[in-house]
Motif scaffolding. Structure first.
Motif, short mmCIF file in Angstrom:
data_model
loop_
_atom_site.label_atom_id
_atom_site.label_comp_id
_atom_site.label_asym_id
_atom_site.label_seq_id
_atom_site.Cartn_x
_atom_site.Cartn_y
_atom_site.Cartn_z
N ARG A 87 0.61 -1.40 0.06
CA ARG A 87 0.30 -0.18 -0.26
C ARG A 87 0.65 1.10 0.09
N VAL A 88 1.32 1.69 -1.38
CA VAL A 88 1.18 3.67 -1.79
C VAL A 88 1.02 4.02 -1.51
N GLU A 89 0.76 5.13 -0.01
CA GLU A 89 0.27 6.43 -0.01
C GLU A 89 0.89 6.86 -0.25
N GLY A 90 2.59 7.17 0.12
CA GLY A 90 3.50 8.37 -0.49
C GLY A 90 3.75 8.69 -1.15
N THR A 91 4.74 9.46 -1.74
CA THR A 91 5.99 9.43 -3.10
C THR A 91 6.92 8.53 -3.45
N LEU A 92 7.54 7.86 -3.97
CA LEU A 92 8.63 7.10 -3.91
C LEU A 92 9.72 7.88 -5.35
N GLN A 93 11.07 8.78 -4.94
CA GLN A 93 11.38 9.30 -5.77
C GLN A 93 13.09 8.53 -5.96
N ALA A 94 13.61 8.29 -6.90
CA ALA A 94 14.14 7.93 -7.90
C ALA A 94 15.29 8.63 -7.70
N SER A 129 13.92 14.00 -15.97
CA SER A 129 14.56 14.76 -16.78
C SER A 129 16.23 15.12 -17.29
N ILE A 130 17.32 14.99 -16.44
CA ILE A 130 18.41 15.07 -16.64
C ILE A 130 18.43 12.75 -17.53
N THR A 164 0.57 5.87 -9.58
CA THR A 164 0.38 6.86 -10.46
C THR A 164 2.83 6.99 -10.54
N SER A 165 2.51 6.54 -12.12
CA SER A 165 3.92 6.72 -12.11
C SER A 165 4.28 7.89 -13.14
N THR A 166 5.11 8.76 -12.86
CA THR A 166 5.57 10.19 -12.96
C THR A 166 7.77 9.83 -13.02
N ASN A 167 7.30 10.95 -14.50
CA ASN A 167 8.79 10.75 -15.75
C ASN A 167 9.69 9.89 -14.99
N SER A 168 9.70 9.27 -15.76
CA SER A 168 10.30 7.89 -16.13
C SER A 168 11.34 8.10 -16.81
N LYS A 169 12.44 7.60 -16.24
CA LYS A 169 13.70 7.82 -17.20
C LYS A 169 13.39 7.44 -18.47
N LEU A 170 12.91 6.10 -18.34
CA LEU A 170 12.91 5.48 -19.85
C LEU A 170 11.12 4.61 -19.81
N PHE A 171 10.72 3.29 -19.55
CA PHE A 171 9.85 3.03 -19.98
C PHE A 171 9.15 3.31 -18.50
N HIS A 172 7.84 4.06 -18.28
CA HIS A 172 7.50 3.88 -17.29
C HIS A 172 6.90 1.91 -16.40
N MET A 173 5.90 1.44 -17.27
CA MET A 173 6.29 0.19 -17.08
C MET A 173 6.23 -1.39 -17.72
N ASN A 174 6.97 -2.00 -17.47
CA ASN A 174 7.52 -2.86 -17.99
C ASN A 174 6.65 -4.22 -18.17
N ILE A 188 -0.27 7.84 -15.35
CA ILE A 188 0.85 7.80 -15.87
C ILE A 188 0.77 8.88 -17.11
N ASN A 189 2.81 10.18 -16.49
CA ASN A 189 2.56 11.02 -16.73
C ASN A 189 4.04 11.42 -17.32
N ALA A 190 4.38 12.17 -18.06
CA ALA A 190 5.47 12.28 -18.62
C ALA A 190 5.53 13.77 -19.41
N PRO A 191 6.22 13.99 -19.42
CA PRO A 191 6.40 15.60 -21.24
C PRO A 191 6.10 14.21 -22.87
N GLY A 192 5.18 15.25 -23.70
CA GLY A 192 5.60 14.48 -24.64
C GLY A 192 7.05 14.42 -25.37
N GLU A 193 7.81 15.16 -24.90
CA GLU A 193 9.38 15.68 -25.40
C GLU A 193 9.92 14.34 -24.79
#
Length: 400
Positions: A87-94, A129-130, A164-174, A188-193
């Protein structure tokens, strides 16, 4: 038959989730020292909580309460002795710097688990983003240097919802080598570019159900690779992104058949593609059959909202003059309506080596953005069956 199976499977997994929730003991990661301050690495606390849950003889729930947790990489490894929920209620940051995950093929990995449940409304933030600025796989064709945000490998009877998966470095989910997995109400969200940030990729898996997803990203919203069978995708809103794709197929030897894919009741808007099947030229033999797209709304799709492309050759990295050997058969496009930014709204470019078989177009209404709003259809190496009212008029068969 397919819809009834999906409903039964979803209902069964829902009951399993309710049972686990009712009976499971909560294991809070803060008990193991998690700080939730967004600075301290809480990976070890999460791993320790998972180990306790996974070795428990009774169902249990690992709780990640509200807060910001700096983690990575994290591996939820099975098999477990009893069903486990997360149960994930918070935000996990890579870690933002790709180098800190350079030796990893995934940031958060779920592997070899039966009856897993993930829920809670929380967020997995890949901080990509990096990484996007360093992504050169369009030039090199090699994308393994960046980690996938969520790797689901070898799962059976899993239910994942309200995350929610946001701003993945590569695929969001595999999703790989999984069976009986439902993803429900995921965002799932990340910029179009953002480069190569596919929303959900499925490969070599059976009975996968995706429903009620909101996906905005820089590549395919959902992509389906070889070995995928009995895949159901419905009530997905996609855009920006590259639409919903089967393939690309035929790039590698020993690819497994794709069979039984249904995409229905979806909205695809402001994307570069709509729904498509894509295979590489000069491919080994392959199979893609029983592929059905129906009840889909298109809004301002840039390139051919309805597309079979057996000449898929991004960046010229193929032997384009050699035909694809992937056999495509039993395909239907039904009740697809909306707008296209491409004057060719329907394009069926099949292989001259193995022409497509049993392709049906029914009740299509696609108009083009522009002065006259008139679209066209183009076909090669296919003779589609046409039923209902079709706008633009269906193309006649041509052989290249």
């Amino acid at each position: 038959m397919g819809s009834k199976f999906v409903l039964r499977a979803t209902f069964f997994l829902f009951l399993v989730a309710l049972f686990i929730k009712a009976k499971a003991a909560d294991i809070d990661i803060k008990k193991f020292g998690a700080k939730a301050d967004g600075k301290t690495d809480d990976s070890q606390a999460i791993n320790s909580a998972w180990k306790e849950a996974c070795t428990s003889a009774t169902p249990s729930t690992v709780v990640i309460a509200k807060g910001n947790y700096m983690v990575g990489p994290v591996k939820f490894q099975g098999p477990c002795k009893a069903p486990v929920s997360l149960r994930v209620e918070g935000t996990l940051q890579a870690p933002a710097e790709p180098e800190k995950l350079k030796s990893q093929d995934g940031w958060v990995i779920f592997q070899n688990i039966d009856a897993l449940s993930v829920s809670g409304g929380g967020t997995f933030d890949g901080q990509g983003s990096i990484a996007w600025s360093k992504n050169d796989c369009a030039k090199t064709g090699k994308c393994n240097s960046l980690p996938i945000s969520l790797r689901l490998t070898g799962l059976t009877n899993a239910h994942i919802q309200d995350i929610t998966s946001t701003n993945s470095k590569l695929f969001h989910m595999n999703i790989l080598n999984c069976k009986n997995v439902t993803l429900q109400h995921v965002t799932i969200n990340a910029p179009g570019e953002s480069l190569n940030t596919d929303g959900i990729h499925i490969g070599r898996s059976t009975n996968i159900n995706i429903t009620g997803a909101e996906i905005q990203t820089g590549d395919d919203c959902v992509s389906i690779g070889d070995g995928s069978q009995q895949i159901n995708i419905e009530k997905v809103t996609c855009g920006p992104g590259h639409g919903i794709s089967i393939g690309s197929l035929g790039r590698y030897h020993d690819e497994q058949p794709v069979r039984g894919v249904t995409v229905r009741n979806c909205t695809i808007k402001n994307t570069s593609n709509g729904v498509r099947v894509k295979t590489w030229p000069a491919s080994p033999n392959g199979v893609a059959s029983d592929l059905h797209f129906e009840d889909i709304i298109m809004e301002n799709v840039t390139t051919s909202p309805v597309l079979i492309d057996q000449e898929y050759c991004p960046n010229g990295q193929c032997q384009a003059k050699m035909p694809s050997r992937v056999k495509i058969s039993n395909v239907s496009f039904k009740n697809i309506r909306g707008t296209s930014a491409d004057p060719v709204a329907v394009k069926l470019a099949c292989s001259k080596g193995i022409p497509c078989q049993n392709v049906e177009i029914s009740d299509i209404n696609l108009t083009c953005n522009g002065k006259n709003g008139t679209c066209t259809s183009v076909c090669s190496n296919v003779n589609p069956t046409v039923t209902g009212k079709v706008i633009p008029p269906a193309c006649s068969a041509k052989t290249s």
